[in-house]
Design a protein around this motif. Structure first.
Motif, PDB file in Angstrom:
ATOM      1  N   HIS A 163      -8.485  20.250 -22.265  1.00 14.33           N
ATOM      2  CA  HIS A 163      -8.557  21.603 -22.811  1.00 14.33           C
ATOM      3  C   HIS A 163      -9.144  21.653 -24.216  1.00 14.33           C
ATOM      4  N   HIS A 164      -9.010  20.598 -24.964  1.00 13.25           N
ATOM      5  CA  HIS A 164      -9.674  20.517 -26.272  1.00 13.25           C
ATOM      6  C   HIS A 164     -10.150  19.093 -26.487  1.00 13.25           C
ATOM      7  N   THR A 166     -12.810  18.212 -25.031  1.00 11.94           N
ATOM      8  CA  THR A 166     -13.084  17.947 -23.621  1.00 11.94           C
ATOM      9  C   THR A 166     -14.227  16.955 -23.481  1.00 11.94           C
ATOM     10  N   THR A 193      -0.664  17.688 -22.753  1.00 10.88           N
ATOM     11  CA  THR A 193      -1.002  19.105 -22.786  1.00 10.88           C
ATOM     12  C   THR A 193       0.238  19.891 -23.189  1.00 10.88           C
TER      13      THR A 193
END
Length: 244
Positions: A163-164, A166, A193
């Motif tokens: 999600h970050h 990536t 996460t």
């Protein structure tokens, strides 16, 4: 055609054949142990340049600072307040509209920009409506949310895309700047996460800056695949937008 490398007579001539412009927007923030701080600006800048190779379109200078408050626990990150970014977008759109631009395509590389930028669009539409004027058309295109891009990332990395920081965005930034490819050990291989609140909470929960990702999988070769696909799909999206 780059706005920064054009003269005002060239822009006037461009406006005689098109009133559309692409505005890359990103951020300056950490992207994990091996991700470049400029990743979110590098990606849309690179894609926009690729679109310009195929279409007669003017590309504005990249807005390289965004709403990145949640990354301020990591050295090198820079943030704008949401209200600052909203006003920046309002002023940029107002300036370009005054010159005759009617379709402004913001090519975005950072999730934190979505709420402020779309809020700015609402403010712009409200002002023009209240003045009884036709508002310019504004679109925010988030390159990583394109269905084809997401499908390729899933095929290559599965849940390790994350999600970050990536894998896909790090790979695309490496394709744009192969001289800046980094290597770093990461443990665990796939980051945790979860939700977070402010910058301190982010740093506490995700100490190396990753959320659910394995950016050590990023390669220049994969970055080229994302680049080619993003140019193709976002070019089509841009052309659909300017026909509206």
């Amino acid at each position: 055609m780059q706005l920064a490398l054009s003269t005002w007579p060239e822009v006037e001539r461009y406006l005689q054949r098109s009133t559309a412009i692409i505005i890359p927007i990103g951020s300056t923030e950490q992207h994990g142990p091996n991700g470049l701080i400029g990743t979110d600006s590098i990606c849309p800048t690179t894609i926009a340049a690729g679109i310009a190779e195929k279409e007669d379109v003017l590309i504005a200078p990249t807005i390289s600072y965004g709403m990145s408050q949640h990354h301020m626990g990591f050295a090198g990150s820079v943030t704008l307040r949401p209200s600052t970014l909203i006003q920046l977008i309002i002023d940029i759109v107002g300036s370009l509209e005054k010159h005759g631009f009617t379709h402004l395509y913001f090519l975005n590389g950072h999730g934190g920009n979505i709420a402020p930028v779309t809020s700015a669009f609402s403010e712009i539409y409200a002002d023009f409506t209240n003045d009884g004027k036709q508002a310019p058309r504004c679109r925010l295109a988030n390159w990583w949310r394109d269905a084809a891009i997401a499908k390729l990332a899933k095929a290559l990395y599965g849940d390790a895309e994350g999600h970050h920081a990536t894998v896909s965005e790090v790979a695309l930034s490496y394709y744009a700047h192969p001289e800046a490819v980094k290597q770093a050990a990461m443990n665990p291989a796939v980051a945790a996460t979860g939700e977070f609140y402010d910058a301190a909470d982010f740093r506490r929960k995700f100490p190396d800056g990753r959320i659910g990702s394995s950016p050590q999988l990023a390669t220049v070769a994969d970055g080229e695949r994302f680049y080619q696909l993003a140019v193709e799909t976002l070019r089509e999206d841009f052309l659909t937008f300017i026909k509206s």
